[in-house]
Design an enzyme around this catalytic site. Structure first.
Site, short mmCIF file in Angstrom:
data_model
loop_
_atom_site.label_atom_id
_atom_site.label_comp_id
_atom_site.label_asym_id
_atom_site.label_seq_id
_atom_site.Cartn_x
_atom_site.Cartn_y
_atom_site.Cartn_z
N GLY A 115 -3.03 6.84 15.39
CA GLY A 115 -3.45 8.22 15.14
C GLY A 115 -4.89 8.21 14.64
O GLY A 115 -5.36 7.18 14.13
N ASP A 116 -5.60 9.32 14.77
CA ASP A 116 -7.02 9.29 14.38
C ASP A 116 -7.20 9.54 12.87
O ASP A 116 -8.31 9.73 12.40
CB ASP A 116 -7.84 10.29 15.20
CG ASP A 116 -7.38 11.72 15.00
OD1 ASP A 116 -6.45 11.94 14.20
OD2 ASP A 116 -7.95 12.62 15.66
N ASP A 117 -6.09 9.50 12.12
CA ASP A 117 -6.18 9.79 10.69
C ASP A 117 -6.74 8.64 9.86
O ASP A 117 -6.99 8.80 8.68
CB ASP A 117 -4.79 10.15 10.15
CG ASP A 117 -3.76 9.08 10.47
OD1 ASP A 117 -3.81 8.55 11.59
OD2 ASP A 117 -2.93 8.78 9.60
N TYR A 154 0.79 -1.24 0.00
CA TYR A 154 0.00 0.00 0.00
C TYR A 154 0.81 1.28 0.00
O TYR A 154 0.25 2.35 -0.09
CB TYR A 154 -0.97 0.01 1.19
CG TYR A 154 -0.36 0.44 2.50
CD1 TYR A 154 0.57 -0.35 3.15
CD2 TYR A 154 -0.72 1.65 3.08
CE1 TYR A 154 1.13 0.05 4.35
CE2 TYR A 154 -0.17 2.06 4.28
CZ TYR A 154 0.76 1.25 4.90
OH TYR A 154 1.31 1.65 6.08
N LYS A 155 2.13 1.20 0.07
CA LYS A 155 2.92 2.40 0.27
C LYS A 155 4.14 2.37 -0.62
O LYS A 155 4.45 1.33 -1.20
CB LYS A 155 3.40 2.40 1.73
CG LYS A 155 3.01 3.60 2.52
CD LYS A 155 3.55 3.48 3.89
CE LYS A 155 4.00 4.85 4.34
NZ LYS A 155 4.32 4.87 5.75
N ASP A 172 1.03 -0.49 -33.99
CA ASP A 172 2.09 -1.06 -33.13
C ASP A 172 3.07 -1.86 -33.99
O ASP A 172 3.11 -3.09 -33.93
CB ASP A 172 1.39 -1.96 -32.08
CG ASP A 172 2.35 -2.58 -31.10
OD1 ASP A 172 3.49 -2.10 -30.99
OD2 ASP A 172 1.96 -3.57 -30.45
C1 SPV Z 1 2.28 -4.58 -25.71
O1 SPV Z 1 1.58 -4.29 -24.75
O2 SPV Z 1 2.68 -3.75 -26.52
C2 SPV Z 1 2.69 -5.98 -25.90
C3 SPV Z 1 1.89 -7.03 -25.31
O3 SPV Z 1 3.65 -6.20 -26.55
S1 SPV Z 1 0.80 -7.59 -26.47
O4 SPV Z 1 0.02 -6.47 -26.95
O5 SPV Z 1 -0.02 -8.60 -25.85
O6 SPV Z 1 1.58 -8.15 -27.56
MG MG Z 2 4.40 -4.59 -27.64
#
Ligand code: SPV
Ligand code: MG
Length: 672
Positions: free
Chosen positions: A331-333, A284-285, A445
């Site tokens: 603490g009361d936080d 958590y931190k 991509d």
């Molecule tokens: C990306 O997040 O760009 C990856 C993972 O390479 S995947 O999209 O599953 O190929």
């Molecule tokens: Mg990728």
């Protein structure tokens, strides 16, 4: 707040014990007297102005107070008629010191628990301590009460009365009414009005002076009039010292606020400090600057701490059930916000065996905020950040990453934390995805977004976060280029680069064999891994080889052959990818790999096989689970919807309910 302690009296019922000093100097134990205890409790409660009325053995008393060398401004006022008057006249003598402040008034022979004083000070109105569980005393004070308000105080009242102790808090306005009446009594010329109780004067004005009861039930709050009282109170104090108190810390920087709460907690009994393990802090931190072992030693050496134990979760359950402390201090936080469910669980567990939660006001002062800012700056420095992925893997075995593609998503990855079924969780690191980085720029991509632009994205994320980064390096490009990429990433503080064993025009794996993609020959890819490992300068940086055999339908054997070859070439981690909903091929790979290799980290990206839980992956021997694109995919439909709503309505009113208010956005992005 000024404290007024009445110490003028003779204390003759104590016999020998007050033969050569006033009653308040009677020893409760070898290390404290009635008075030293009162003064220390006042100082601990930040009440530094004290008026003490004296008389009997006044100079002995003054010298004794000075010898205690406490951080208090004590004004001594001697009642010259102490032998023939009562404390009403002592208050009268001290009146000029008592006009400017709220007042805590106590008799000099009163012994009380720290918690009683804490509650008295926290009470919002003028009040007197009473006990509804004590039988009505024959000779001591009783208060006549109507609807929690006190109408009369004295020793002769029995109807509608409760046992009352001479410990008061007065708001200035109310106090001045009583003081004025005390003055009237003392200046009346009638000697009987100088030797009665000051409470007689209060009874005259109680209709105008609102004084409420603070019911302390069975808590210790009693006067010592006789040697028998002394014995009884000594036994009660010994029992209090037997009580156990539990206080938990996650901090790695001890400051004056921590010392104060430790001192307060130690007053309630034997103090056991729980120190959160690194693994628990990571739920958590921010990452602790000092490891658990050192934090434990730090607390073991703090005054007031009797014992230090480890607390392995943010939930107190395990330790409370094992230790069953009489008190938990905090603490009361945590009454509101993230830790509220943890507090509620603590209250439930304590009430199951009669324990009690004691909360002290929490003040997040500027100095504290400054210290935390410095700590965050420290953990975000490249050298510190880079090595933290390995350290977190060592601590947790399995880490989780969520995609971030700019500063804003970085902040979400950094700050999102939940408590679910009593367990706190946050992401351990960030995945800078090629898919999401490209998508954010409206590009496919296909390694079209060049490395300089990708580094710029990393930089934006580094700027506002502290968590480690895993970088999606696509194919890594030419080996000759990859070595430069490794050095740049390492210098920036990135912890791991993942490169996939494809060559030529890379397309996103989720297309699988639907598009033309070529896998790199094993030798060639091994060479790239070797060159990258040779180029890196620190032992912290990791190169992960990503295997696309299952994506490109080359079969399990090909995937495994590649995995072992890449691990032998020096890859720190292997990522196995699959685009099937059914996780069985990933499971089969992980099991087969782990049979022969127990140490190389295994990484999965369960976008398709998303029914598998982190616990199931952990049990199989997976080390990194990457949620690779979810912030982008969640944001897109919301943005599309907003655009459509505005177009449909030709105004933005209808779109508002799905928009975050600006105030919240500002909270997410702190200044400075
Ligand atoms: C990306 O997040 O760009 C990856 C993972 O390479 S995947 O999209 O599953 O190929
Ligand atoms: Mg990728």
């Amino acid at each position: 707040m000024t404290a007024l302690i009445l110490n003028s009296g003779l204390g003759h019922r104590m016999g020998e014990l007050t033969k050569d000093h006033p009653k308040c100097m009677t020893e409760l134990s070898r290390s404290e007297t009635i008075l030293s205890r009162q003064l220390k409790l006042l100082a601990a409660a930040e009440i530094h102005d004290v008026v003490i009325t004296t008389g009997y053995y006044d100079s002995v008393l003054e010298e004794y107070c000075r010898s205690l060398a406490l951080d208090l401004n004590i004004t001594f006022v001697c009642n010259p008629l102490y032998a023939s008057t009562n404390y009403i006249y002592s208050i009268y003598c001290a009146r000029e010191h008592l006009r400017d402040d709220d007042i805590v008034l106590m008799h000099g022979d009163l012994v009380f628990e720290e918690d009683v004083l804490r509650r008295l000070l926290a009470f919002p109105f003028s009040c007197m301590t009473v006990s509804s569980t004590l039988p009505l005393p024959q000779k001591d004070f009783k208060a006549v009460v109507q609807n929690d308000r006190i109408e009369r105080i004295g020793i002769h009242y029995f109807d509608n009365a409760v046992a009352a102790q001479p410990l008061y808090k007065f708001r200035k306005k109310d106090w001045l009414l009583w003081l004025q009446e005390i003055e009237r009594f003392c200046e009346s010329g009638d000697p009987a009005r100088r030797s009665c109780y000051a409470e007689n004067a209060f009874n005259e004005i109680s209709d105008r002076c609102p004084l409420y009861t603070l019911d302390v039930l069975d808590a210790l709050c009693g006067e010592i009039d006789t040697p028998e009282d002394l014995q009884m109170i000594q036994a009660r104090l010994a029992a209090i010292r037997e009580k156990t108190v539990y206080l938990c810390f996650s901090t790695d920087m001890v400051h004056s606020g921590h010392v104060t709460i430790i001192q307060k907690a130690a007053k309630l009994g034997r103090l056991i400090v729980g120190v959160l393990t690194d693994k628990a802090v990571l739920t958590y931190k921010r990452f602790p600057l000092i490891p658990f072992e050192e934090r434990k030693i730090l607390f073991e050496n703090l005054a007031g701490v009797s014992q230090v134990v480890e607390q392995t979760t943010l939930s107190y359950r395990e330790n409370l059930e094992k230790l069953r402390p009489d008190y938990v201090v905090h603490g009361d936080d945590w009454k509101e916000g993230f830790q509220k469910p943890i507090r509620e669980e603590v209250i439930r567990i304590l009430s199951s065996y009669g324990g009690q939660l004691v909360e002290f006001p929490y003040s997040a002062n500027r100095q504290l905020i400054e210290i935390e800012k410095r700590a965050r700056a420290e953990v975000s420095m490249p050298d510190i950040r880079r090595k933290r992925l390995k350290r977190t893997l060592e601590i947790k075995g399995l880490v989780t990453a969520i995609e971030a593609h700019n500063g804003l998503t970085g902040l979400i990855a950094e700050n999102t934390a939940v408590i679910h079924n009593g367990v706190s969780r946050q992401f351990d690191c960030m995945w800078v995805s090629s898919l999401c980085d490209s998508t954010a720029k409206g590009k496919p991509d296909i390694e079209l977004v060049d490395m300089s632009s990708r580094f710029r994205t990393i930089d934006d994320i580094l700027d506002v976060t502290t968590k480690p980064i895993i970088f999606d390096g696509d194919t890594g490009g030419l080996t000759e280029h990859f070595v430069y990429t490794v050095r740049t990433l390492e210098r920036m503080g990135v912890s791991m680069v993942i490169i996939e064993d494809k060559t030529g025009l890379k397309k996103n794996s989720l297309f699988g064999a639907e598009v033309r993609q070529t896998q790199a020959p094993i030798n060639e890819f091994c060479e790239k891994i070797r060159a990258g490992k040779a180029a890196q300068k620190t032992a912290d940086f990791m190169i992960c080889a990503r295997i696309e055999s299952l994506i490109l339908e080359q079969g399990m054997q090909d995937a495994l052959t590649r995995a072992f070859a890449f691990a032998n070439a020096g890859a720190d981690a292997i990522m196995i990818h699959s685009r099937k909903k059914d996780p069985s091929e990933v499971f089969e790979f992980v099991r087969a790999f782990r049979r022969k290799n127990e140490t190389t980290y295994l990484v999965v990206v369960p976008t398709s096989f998303n029914s598998v839980t982190e616990d199931e992956f952990r049990a199989l021997g997976v080390n990194v689970v990457i949620y690779a694109n979810h912030l982008t995919r969640a944001a897109l439909p919301a943005m599309q919807k907003a655009a459509e709503l505005i177009l449909e309505n030709q105004r933005s009113l209808e779109c508002d309910p799905i928009c975050m208010p600006f105030k919240e956005i500002i909270r997410l992005i702190p200044e400075g």
